[in-house]
Design a protein around this motif. Structure first.
Motif, PDB file in Angstrom:
ATOM      1  N   TYR A   7      -6.625 -43.558  -5.168  1.00 17.02           N
ATOM      2  CA  TYR A   7      -5.820 -43.318  -3.976  1.00 17.02           C
ATOM      3  C   TYR A   7      -4.539 -44.150  -4.015  1.00 17.02           C
ATOM      4  O   TYR A   7      -3.455 -43.656  -3.679  1.00 17.02           O
ATOM      5  N   PHE A   8      -4.653 -45.407  -4.415  1.00 15.26           N
ATOM      6  CA  PHE A   8      -3.466 -46.261  -4.471  1.00 15.26           C
ATOM      7  C   PHE A   8      -2.492 -45.810  -5.568  1.00 15.26           C
ATOM      8  O   PHE A   8      -1.294 -46.038  -5.465  1.00 15.26           O
ATOM      9  N   LYS A   9      -3.016 -45.162  -6.604  1.00 13.49           N
ATOM     10  CA  LYS A   9      -2.126 -44.576  -7.606  1.00 13.49           C
ATOM     11  C   LYS A   9      -1.357 -43.408  -7.000  1.00 13.49           C
ATOM     12  O   LYS A   9      -0.150 -43.238  -7.245  1.00 13.49           O
ATOM     13  N   TYR A  10      -2.070 -42.572  -6.235  1.00 13.68           N
ATOM     14  CA  TYR A  10      -1.411 -41.492  -5.494  1.00 13.68           C
ATOM     15  C   TYR A  10      -0.306 -42.075  -4.600  1.00 13.68           C
ATOM     16  O   TYR A  10       0.812 -41.562  -4.543  1.00 13.68           O
ATOM     17  N   LEU A  11      -0.674 -43.133  -3.905  1.00 12.03           N
ATOM     18  CA  LEU A  11       0.235 -43.779  -2.955  1.00 12.03           C
ATOM     19  C   LEU A  11       1.493 -44.281  -3.675  1.00 12.03           C
ATOM     20  O   LEU A  11       2.623 -44.072  -3.210  1.00 12.03           O
ATOM     21  N   LYS A  12       1.296 -44.939  -4.799  1.00  8.46           N
ATOM     22  CA  LYS A  12       2.407 -45.476  -5.566  1.00  8.46           C
ATOM     23  C   LYS A  12       3.352 -44.365  -6.019  1.00  8.46           C
ATOM     24  O   LYS A  12       4.582 -44.487  -5.907  1.00  8.46           O
ATOM     25  N   LEU A  13       2.784 -43.268  -6.512  1.00  5.57           N
ATOM     26  CA  LEU A  13       3.598 -42.149  -6.977  1.00  5.57           C
ATOM     27  C   LEU A  13       4.397 -41.521  -5.841  1.00  5.57           C
ATOM     28  O   LEU A  13       5.568 -41.158  -6.009  1.00  5.57           O
ATOM     29  N   ASN A  14       3.753 -41.397  -4.663  1.00  9.16           N
ATOM     30  CA  ASN A  14       4.439 -40.835  -3.495  1.00  9.16           C
ATOM     31  C   ASN A  14       5.625 -41.694  -3.083  1.00  9.16           C
ATOM     32  O   ASN A  14       6.719 -41.188  -2.812  1.00  9.16           O
ATOM     33  N   ILE A  15       5.406 -43.001  -3.026  1.00 10.73           N
ATOM     34  CA  ILE A  15       6.464 -43.920  -2.597  1.00 10.73           C
ATOM     35  C   ILE A  15       7.606 -43.931  -3.610  1.00 10.73           C
ATOM     36  O   ILE A  15       8.788 -43.886  -3.240  1.00 10.73           O
ATOM     37  N   GLU A  16       7.255 -43.977  -4.895  1.00  9.59           N
ATOM     38  CA  GLU A  16       8.292 -43.987  -5.933  1.00  9.59           C
ATOM     39  C   GLU A  16       9.136 -42.717  -5.895  1.00  9.59           C
ATOM     40  O   GLU A  16      10.366 -42.772  -6.051  1.00  9.59           O
ATOM     41  N   SER A  17       8.491 -41.576  -5.677  1.00  7.89           N
ATOM     42  CA  SER A  17       9.236 -40.313  -5.635  1.00  7.89           C
ATOM     43  C   SER A  17      10.176 -40.250  -4.433  1.00  7.89           C
ATOM     44  O   SER A  17      11.298 -39.753  -4.544  1.00  7.89           O
ATOM     45  N   GLN A  18       9.729 -40.763  -3.288  1.00  2.92           N
ATOM     46  CA  GLN A  18      10.581 -40.737  -2.097  1.00  2.92           C
ATOM     47  C   GLN A  18      11.733 -41.720  -2.197  1.00  2.92           C
ATOM     48  O   GLN A  18      12.814 -41.486  -1.653  1.00  2.92           O
ATOM     49  N   LEU A  19      11.521 -42.829  -2.907  1.00  5.81           N
ATOM     50  CA  LEU A  19      12.576 -43.829  -3.051  1.00  5.81           C
ATOM     51  C   LEU A  19      13.596 -43.448  -4.118  1.00  5.81           C
ATOM     52  O   LEU A  19      14.570 -44.171  -4.330  1.00  5.81           O
ATOM     53  N   GLN A  20      13.374 -42.330  -4.798  1.00  9.85           N
ATOM     54  CA  GLN A  20      14.374 -41.839  -5.734  1.00  9.85           C
ATOM     55  C   GLN A  20      15.661 -41.459  -5.000  1.00  9.85           C
ATOM     56  O   GLN A  20      16.747 -41.485  -5.567  1.00  9.85           O
ATOM     57  N   TYR A  21      15.504 -41.097  -3.729  1.00  2.34           N
ATOM     58  CA  TYR A  21      16.654 -40.737  -2.894  1.00  2.34           C
ATOM     59  C   TYR A  21      16.746 -41.754  -1.761  1.00  2.34           C
ATOM     60  O   TYR A  21      16.342 -41.498  -0.634  1.00  2.34           O
ATOM     61  N   LYS A  22      17.252 -42.924  -2.096  1.00  2.82           N
ATOM     62  CA  LYS A  22      17.249 -44.052  -1.157  1.00  2.82           C
ATOM     63  C   LYS A  22      18.072 -43.772   0.092  1.00  2.82           C
ATOM     64  O   LYS A  22      17.679 -44.136   1.200  1.00  2.82           O
ATOM     65  N   ALA A  23      19.223 -43.134  -0.078  1.00  2.00           N
ATOM     66  CA  ALA A  23      20.082 -42.845   1.072  1.00  2.00           C
ATOM     67  C   ALA A  23      19.364 -41.925   2.055  1.00  2.00           C
ATOM     68  O   ALA A  23      19.422 -42.127   3.275  1.00  2.00           O
ATOM     69  N   SER A  24      18.666 -40.912   1.524  1.00  2.00           N
ATOM     70  CA  SER A  24      17.919 -39.989   2.370  1.00  2.00           C
ATOM     71  C   SER A  24      16.808 -40.717   3.112  1.00  2.00           C
ATOM     72  O   SER A  24      16.603 -40.497   4.311  1.00  2.00           O
ATOM     73  N   PHE A  25      16.098 -41.599   2.386  1.00  2.00           N
ATOM     74  CA  PHE A  25      15.014 -42.371   3.010  1.00  2.00           C
ATOM     75  C   PHE A  25      15.537 -43.245   4.147  1.00  2.00           C
ATOM     76  O   PHE A  25      14.961 -43.288   5.236  1.00  2.00           O
ATOM     77  N   ILE A  26      16.659 -43.925   3.912  1.00  2.00           N
ATOM     78  CA  ILE A  26      17.227 -44.812   4.931  1.00  2.00           C
ATOM     79  C   ILE A  26      17.677 -44.022   6.154  1.00  2.00           C
ATOM     80  O   ILE A  26      17.388 -44.401   7.301  1.00  2.00           O
ATOM     81  N   MET A  27      18.364 -42.902   5.925  1.00  2.00           N
ATOM     82  CA  MET A  27      18.852 -42.095   7.047  1.00  2.00           C
ATOM     83  C   MET A  27      17.710 -41.492   7.858  1.00  2.00           C
ATOM     84  O   MET A  27      17.762 -41.468   9.092  1.00  2.00           O
ATOM     85  N   MET A  28      16.670 -41.012   7.160  1.00  2.00           N
ATOM     86  CA  MET A  28      15.525 -40.439   7.861  1.00  2.00           C
ATOM     87  C   MET A  28      14.784 -41.499   8.666  1.00  2.00           C
ATOM     88  O   MET A  28      14.342 -41.252   9.792  1.00  2.00           O
ATOM     89  N   SER A  29      14.648 -42.696   8.104  1.00  2.00           N
ATOM     90  CA  SER A  29      13.969 -43.786   8.802  1.00  2.00           C
ATOM     91  C   SER A  29      14.741 -44.195  10.054  1.00  2.00           C
ATOM     92  O   SER A  29      14.161 -44.400  11.124  1.00  2.00           O
TER      93      SER A  29
END
Length: 266
Positions: A7-29
């Motif tokens: 599960y934590f491997k799944y979690l790590k992959l999800n977070i890494e993929s979303q942080l590929q677009y840092k500007a999008s992550f910051i704006m959405m947050s």
């Protein structure tokens, strides 16, 4: 333990993929933070107009608000896979999940994890900290644990509702809005003490969708207020456990749904 590591491997992959677009992550947050902050401003305006609500002050209402929004933000993040589960059923991808040698719950939880929900979490945390500092509450170790337990219990309760929403997808993807009225609608209702509502609606929030058990009763105990609904004082100290019980029951209903699943054949 092997499943937890996966599960934590799944979690790590999800977070890494979303942080590929840092500007999008910051704006959405930031967007999530501002949207929920506007909701809180609405509550502030209400109390500015009327002063108090059924004996509750604005800082006390802020305590309700902070608890429920922190709990729901955690739920939105880790149960996103269940929230969008109806899409997997509709396109037949659930068949693939059934073929893998891991539980369906683990795989769907790992399917998606929304870190952008940190915006709602941060906003709820700011409100909660302000309420704690403003209220004249004698904080003890027990009350601190009760506050944390309320957030955890709320997370499990909302997670149970999301699981039930996903379970309905086995029979009809058109039934999702029914549960949304209890999840997102439940967040709105739990922002206020349930004593302000009509008797029939209070009973729903206590006995059917027990939101009061993870918010109202614990907060009454934390504040040391007399419960106008005349429930026993110990109720606040045990009620957060009902959130966990609700989640376990929801998983059992999920298993029934899986047994009734019919493949799309695609």
């Amino acid at each position: 333990m092997d499943s937890i590591k996966l599960y934590f491997k799944y979690l790590k992959l999800n977070i890494e993929s979303q942080l590929q677009y840092k500007a999008s992550f910051i704006m959405m947050s930031i967007g999530h933070f501002l949207i929920t902050f506007i909701d809180f401003l609405g509550i502030w305006v209400l109390f500015q107009r009327f002063g108090s609500l059924k004996g509750f002050t604005f800082p006390e209402a802020a305590l309700f608000y902070g608890i429920v929004h922190i709990a729901f933000s955690i739920t939105e993040a880790w149960t996103r896979g269940f929230d969008t589960f109806h899409k997997l059923v509709r396109i037949g991808d659930f068949d693939r999940i059934l073929l893998r040698p891991r539980t369906t719950v683990l795989q769907i939880l790992g399917h998606d994890f929304q870190i952008m929900r940190v915006g709602r979490f941060a906003q709820g945390l700011v409100v909660l900290i302000w309420a704690v500092k403003t209220l004249n509450v004698k904080w003890t170790f027990g009350k601190t644990l009760l506050l944390i337990g309320s957030i955890i219990g709320g997370n499990f309760l909302f997670s149970g509702l999301i699981v039930l929403q996903a379970t309905l997808s086995f029979w009809s993807v058109q039934s999702l809005e029914i549960v949304n009225s209890f999840t997102y609608g439940g967040v709105e209702a739990a922002q206020y003490p349930i004593s302000i509502y009509k008797s029939w609606f209070r009973k729903i929030l206590i006995y059917v969708i027990p939101l009061a058990t993870i918010n109202y009763f614990p907060v009454i105990s934390i504040l040391g207020k007399t419960d106008s609904l005349n429930y026993p004082s110990w109720m606040g100290w045990v009620s957060p456990f009902f959130g966990f019980i609700f989640f376990i029951l929801s998983l059992q209903i999920w298993k029934i749904g899986v047994k009734h699943y019919t493949s799309t054949g695609s």
